[in-house]
Write a protein that holds these residues in place. Structure first.
Motif, PDB file in Angstrom:
ATOM      1  N   LEU A  39      -4.224 -13.481   1.374  1.00 40.73           N
ATOM      2  CA  LEU A  39      -2.857 -13.647   1.874  1.00 40.73           C
ATOM      3  C   LEU A  39      -2.832 -14.354   3.223  1.00 40.73           C
ATOM      4  CD1 LEU A  39      -1.368 -10.155   0.976  1.00 40.73           C
ATOM      5  CD2 LEU A  39      -0.791 -12.361  -0.070  1.00 40.73           C
ATOM      6  N   PRO A  40      -1.856 -15.245   3.433  1.00 40.80           N
ATOM      7  CA  PRO A  40      -1.743 -15.926   4.722  1.00 40.80           C
ATOM      8  C   PRO A  40      -1.598 -14.996   5.922  1.00 40.80           C
ATOM      9  CG  PRO A  40      -0.445 -17.084   3.086  1.00 40.80           C
ATOM     10  CD  PRO A  40      -0.926 -15.806   2.443  1.00 40.80           C
ATOM     11  N   VAL A  41      -0.975 -13.823   5.723  1.00 38.87           N
ATOM     12  CA  VAL A  41      -0.818 -12.896   6.855  1.00 38.87           C
ATOM     13  C   VAL A  41      -2.060 -12.062   7.106  1.00 38.87           C
ATOM     14  CG1 VAL A  41       1.690 -12.761   6.647  1.00 38.87           C
ATOM     15  CG2 VAL A  41       0.267 -11.092   5.467  1.00 38.87           C
ATOM     16  N   GLY A  42      -3.008 -12.069   6.170  1.00 39.15           N
ATOM     17  CA  GLY A  42      -4.271 -11.377   6.366  1.00 39.15           C
ATOM     18  C   GLY A  42      -4.250  -9.875   6.166  1.00 39.15           C
ATOM     19  N   ARG A  43      -3.221  -9.355   5.515  1.00 39.15           N
ATOM     20  CA  ARG A  43      -3.157  -7.919   5.249  1.00 39.15           C
ATOM     21  C   ARG A  43      -2.189  -7.676   4.096  1.00 39.15           C
ATOM     22  NH1 ARG A  43       1.342  -5.312   7.049  1.00 39.15           N
ATOM     23  NH2 ARG A  43       2.746  -6.467   8.377  1.00 39.15           N
ATOM     24  N   VAL A  44      -2.247  -6.483   3.517  1.00 38.91           N
ATOM     25  CA  VAL A  44      -1.281  -6.114   2.486  1.00 38.91           C
ATOM     26  C   VAL A  44      -0.080  -5.466   3.161  1.00 38.91           C
ATOM     27  CG1 VAL A  44      -3.009  -5.858   0.674  1.00 38.91           C
ATOM     28  CG2 VAL A  44      -2.379  -3.885   2.043  1.00 38.91           C
ATOM     29  N   GLY A  52     -11.120   5.538  -4.976  1.00 38.56           N
ATOM     30  CA  GLY A  52     -11.212   5.171  -3.563  1.00 38.56           C
ATOM     31  C   GLY A  52     -11.818   3.811  -3.300  1.00 38.56           C
ATOM     32  N   ASP A  53     -13.008   3.543  -3.848  1.00 40.48           N
ATOM     33  CA  ASP A  53     -13.655   2.261  -3.601  1.00 40.48           C
ATOM     34  C   ASP A  53     -12.901   1.116  -4.265  1.00 40.48           C
ATOM     35  OD1 ASP A  53     -15.595   3.499  -2.104  1.00 40.48           O
ATOM     36  OD2 ASP A  53     -17.033   3.628  -3.759  1.00 40.48           O
ATOM     37  N   GLY A  54     -12.369   1.358  -5.450  1.00 42.08           N
ATOM     38  CA  GLY A  54     -11.607   0.327  -6.150  1.00 42.08           C
ATOM     39  C   GLY A  54     -10.341  -0.047  -5.408  1.00 42.08           C
ATOM     40  N   ARG A  55      -9.646   0.957  -4.893  1.00 47.12           N
ATOM     41  CA  ARG A  55      -8.420   0.726  -4.129  1.00 47.12           C
ATOM     42  C   ARG A  55      -8.729  -0.043  -2.859  1.00 47.12           C
ATOM     43  NH1 ARG A  55      -6.873   5.802  -3.249  1.00 47.12           N
ATOM     44  NH2 ARG A  55      -7.901   5.872  -1.248  1.00 47.12           N
ATOM     45  N   LYS A  56      -9.764   0.391  -2.154  1.00 42.00           N
ATOM     46  CA  LYS A  56     -10.138  -0.266  -0.901  1.00 42.00           C
ATOM     47  C   LYS A  56     -10.525  -1.718  -1.147  1.00 42.00           C
ATOM     48  CE  LYS A  56     -13.282   0.119   3.012  1.00 42.00           C
ATOM     49  NZ  LYS A  56     -14.419   0.820   3.596  1.00 42.00           N
ATOM     50  N   ALA A  57     -11.304  -1.968  -2.188  1.00 39.59           N
ATOM     51  CA  ALA A  57     -11.713  -3.336  -2.515  1.00 39.59           C
ATOM     52  C   ALA A  57     -10.511  -4.197  -2.899  1.00 39.59           C
ATOM     53  CB  ALA A  57     -12.736  -3.319  -3.647  1.00 39.59           C
ATOM     54  N   MET A  58      -9.580  -3.635  -3.659  1.00 47.13           N
ATOM     55  CA  MET A  58      -8.386  -4.385  -4.052  1.00 47.13           C
ATOM     56  C   MET A  58      -7.595  -4.808  -2.823  1.00 47.13           C
ATOM     57  SD  MET A  58      -5.150  -3.219  -6.407  1.00 47.13           S
ATOM     58  CE  MET A  58      -4.644  -1.955  -5.246  1.00 47.13           C
ATOM     59  N   PHE A  59      -7.370  -3.881  -1.890  1.00 48.70           N
ATOM     60  CA  PHE A  59      -6.602  -4.207  -0.688  1.00 48.70           C
ATOM     61  C   PHE A  59      -7.343  -5.225   0.185  1.00 48.70           C
ATOM     62  CE2 PHE A  59      -4.455   0.137  -1.111  1.00 48.70           C
ATOM     63  CZ  PHE A  59      -3.335  -0.424  -1.705  1.00 48.70           C
ATOM     64  N   GLU A  60      -8.651  -5.062   0.323  1.00 52.18           N
ATOM     65  CA  GLU A  60      -9.420  -6.004   1.145  1.00 52.18           C
ATOM     66  C   GLU A  60      -9.411  -7.398   0.546  1.00 52.18           C
ATOM     67  OE1 GLU A  60     -13.273  -4.208   1.581  1.00 52.18           O
ATOM     68  OE2 GLU A  60     -12.565  -2.799   3.112  1.00 52.18           O
ATOM     69  N   GLN A  89       0.849  -1.189   0.000  1.00 50.39           N
ATOM     70  CA  GLN A  89       0.000   0.000   0.000  1.00 50.39           C
ATOM     71  C   GLN A  89       0.889   1.245   0.000  1.00 50.39           C
ATOM     72  OE1 GLN A  89      -3.018  -0.161   2.974  1.00 50.39           O
ATOM     73  NE2 GLN A  89      -3.955   1.754   2.336  1.00 50.39           N
ATOM     74  N   THR A  90       1.001   1.859  -1.186  1.00 48.49           N
ATOM     75  CA  THR A  90       1.857   3.035  -1.341  1.00 48.49           C
ATOM     76  C   THR A  90       1.070   4.182  -1.964  1.00 48.49           C
ATOM     77  OG1 THR A  90       2.574   2.452  -3.574  1.00 48.49           O
ATOM     78  CG2 THR A  90       3.882   1.566  -1.735  1.00 48.49           C
ATOM     79  N   GLU A  91       1.674   5.340  -1.994  1.00 48.71           N
ATOM     80  CA  GLU A  91       1.050   6.518  -2.598  1.00 48.71           C
ATOM     81  C   GLU A  91       0.828   6.322  -4.091  1.00 48.71           C
ATOM     82  OE1 GLU A  91       3.464   9.886  -1.651  1.00 48.71           O
ATOM     83  OE2 GLU A  91       3.019   9.749   0.490  1.00 48.71           O
TER      84      GLU A  91
END
Length: 93
Positions: A55-60, A41-49, A32-34
């Motif tokens: 992912l095994p770690v559960g986050r980006v 906004g919604d597309g970025r949020k959905a992609m990260f979620e 997650q970078t600039e």
């Protein structure tokens, strides 16, 4: 996996060619970078979620996650020719 093999081969080859200068590679996953702020906004949020759920770690990742391993390479003068995947386990899935 072709990209991984090419990246690893390049890193090893450069480490041999430039020795004793050390060459290592950090291969990041989704971070997650600039640069990704240009996405809507919604597309970025959905992609990260969606990525975090897979992912095994559960986050980006964050830039700090990548920097931590770059610092580890610098702190260990005995490492050269290594490729480390800082991808939250993304290479496993």
């Amino acid at each position: 996996m072709v990209e991984f093999a090419a990246l690893e081969g390049l890193t090893r080859g450069l480490a041999l060619e430039f020795a004793p200068v050390r060459v290592n590679c950090v291969s990041p996953g989704l971070v997650q970078t600039e640069m990704l702020d240009t996405l809507e906004g919604d597309g970025r949020k959905a992609m990260f979620e969606n990525a975090a759920q897979r992912l095994p770690v559960g986050r980006v990742g964050t830039p700090e996650n990548i920097a931590a391993h770059a610092l580890a390479f610098m702190a260990n003068p005995y490492m050269t020719g290594a490729t480390v995947y800082v991808d939250g386990g993304g290479a496993l899935i």
